[in-house]
Design a protein around this motif. Sequence first.
Motif, PDB file in Angstrom:
ATOM      1  N   LEU A 177       0.829  -1.204   0.000  1.00 40.97           N
ATOM      2  CA  LEU A 177       0.000   0.000   0.000  1.00 40.97           C
ATOM      3  C   LEU A 177       0.864   1.254   0.000  1.00 40.97           C
ATOM      4  N   PHE A 178       1.965   1.221   0.744  1.00 38.13           N
ATOM      5  CA  PHE A 178       2.862   2.376   0.768  1.00 38.13           C
ATOM      6  C   PHE A 178       3.470   2.611  -0.609  1.00 38.13           C
ATOM      7  N   SER A 179       3.836   1.546  -1.287  1.00 38.00           N
ATOM      8  CA  SER A 179       4.420   1.684  -2.621  1.00 38.00           C
ATOM      9  C   SER A 179       3.384   2.117  -3.656  1.00 38.00           C
ATOM     10  N   PRO A 228       4.764  11.441   7.224  1.00 39.17           N
ATOM     11  CA  PRO A 228       5.282  12.443   6.277  1.00 39.17           C
ATOM     12  C   PRO A 228       5.782  11.829   4.980  1.00 39.17           C
ATOM     13  N   ALA A 229       6.390  10.643   5.060  1.00 39.81           N
ATOM     14  CA  ALA A 229       6.837   9.985   3.833  1.00 39.81           C
ATOM     15  C   ALA A 229       5.660   9.602   2.952  1.00 39.81           C
ATOM     16  N   ALA A 230       4.552   9.155   3.559  1.00 36.54           N
ATOM     17  CA  ALA A 230       3.365   8.810   2.776  1.00 36.54           C
ATOM     18  C   ALA A 230       2.777  10.047   2.099  1.00 36.54           C
ATOM     19  N   LEU A 231       2.727  11.158   2.820  1.00 32.78           N
ATOM     20  CA  LEU A 231       2.229  12.397   2.222  1.00 32.78           C
ATOM     21  C   LEU A 231       3.147  12.866   1.094  1.00 32.78           C
ATOM     22  N   THR A 232       4.445  12.672   1.265  1.00 30.20           N
ATOM     23  CA  THR A 232       5.386  13.027   0.198  1.00 30.20           C
ATOM     24  C   THR A 232       5.168  12.176  -1.040  1.00 30.20           C
ATOM     25  N   GLY A 234       3.351  11.841  -6.753  1.00 31.96           N
ATOM     26  CA  GLY A 234       2.466  11.337  -7.794  1.00 31.96           C
ATOM     27  C   GLY A 234       1.521  12.397  -8.325  1.00 31.96           C
ATOM     28  N   ALA A 235       0.990  13.236  -7.423  1.00 34.61           N
ATOM     29  CA  ALA A 235       0.079  14.290  -7.863  1.00 34.61           C
ATOM     30  C   ALA A 235       0.801  15.326  -8.719  1.00 34.61           C
ATOM     31  N   GLN A 240      12.503   8.609   0.998  1.00 35.07           N
ATOM     32  CA  GLN A 240      13.571   9.598   0.966  1.00 35.07           C
ATOM     33  C   GLN A 240      12.980  10.984   0.727  1.00 35.07           C
ATOM     34  N   PRO A 241      13.629  12.034   1.251  1.00 36.07           N
ATOM     35  CA  PRO A 241      13.084  13.385   1.073  1.00 36.07           C
ATOM     36  C   PRO A 241      13.140  13.822  -0.376  1.00 36.07           C
ATOM     37  N   ALA A 242      12.144  14.575  -0.792  1.00 33.91           N
ATOM     38  CA  ALA A 242      12.057  15.098  -2.148  1.00 33.91           C
ATOM     39  C   ALA A 242      11.991  16.613  -2.104  1.00 33.91           C
TER      40      ALA A 242
END
Length: 265
Positions: A20-22, A76-80, A85-86, A165-167
């Motif tokens: 789901l995370f991926s 925060p990683a999930a929101l990133t 993708g958006a 990882q941070p974007a």
Amino acid sequence: MAGLPALELAAAMTWAFQFLFSMLRIGAFLIASPLFGARFIPLPVRIVAAAALTLPALSLYDPPGPDAFRSLALVPAALTEIAIGAIAGLLLTVVFGAATLAGDRIANTAGLGFASQVDPANGLTMPVVSQMFSLFLLAVFVSQDGHLTAIRLVLESYAVLPPGQPADLARGAAHGLEAVGLMFVAGAQLMMPAVTVLLLVNMVVGVVTRSAPQLNIFSVGFPMTILAGVALLWWGAPTMGVALSALAEAALMRLSDGLQGLADG
């Protein structure tokens, strides 16, 4: 029963959370992109497509371990991931808006703006000419395998920018603003030839009606303008196809640059 091979519940839950995370990035892309996110595509189809595309994405990076899902540090990683993708989908959507913008201006200049209906892609009322341009661009995009290229770029981003990882979202927003500028420039380039000819036709109609007032502008000018607009759309279809093909390539280049800019952060 104890000797049967089975998957432990903890391992199954870990694998489900990793899956789901991926799926967040590719799912957000499918929702925000112009073709996959259209309203005429059912939601179950998009869910199945996102799940199917997540399977190869899992082999491109190492998913987080089970300990990462036991705390809120992964939120925060999930929101990133959703933001990545958006942003990728909106880059394509914004550039594709150039065709809709050009069709809207041509329709209003030619007097065809009253011929409007609900667009099945976004649920908004738009001139028929705008919908024709939008469908023409989608047909060119699909015929050139642009949808496969876009999916490949998003899947390759899992290796370039692994989830977790941070974007650099600020750079992604900057690429979005550049895409907006490209939309207006491309829209002006697409509509300028037809709008220029229609402006000359309106000037001729104005001179004629001024010289001969008995020729009513409503009975002579509007039919001439509409006829000229339809003729321009017919004669300019081959050239418009070439221009829309270049626009589709530019949209893919913006998508590639945007994903690379997010990874550079």
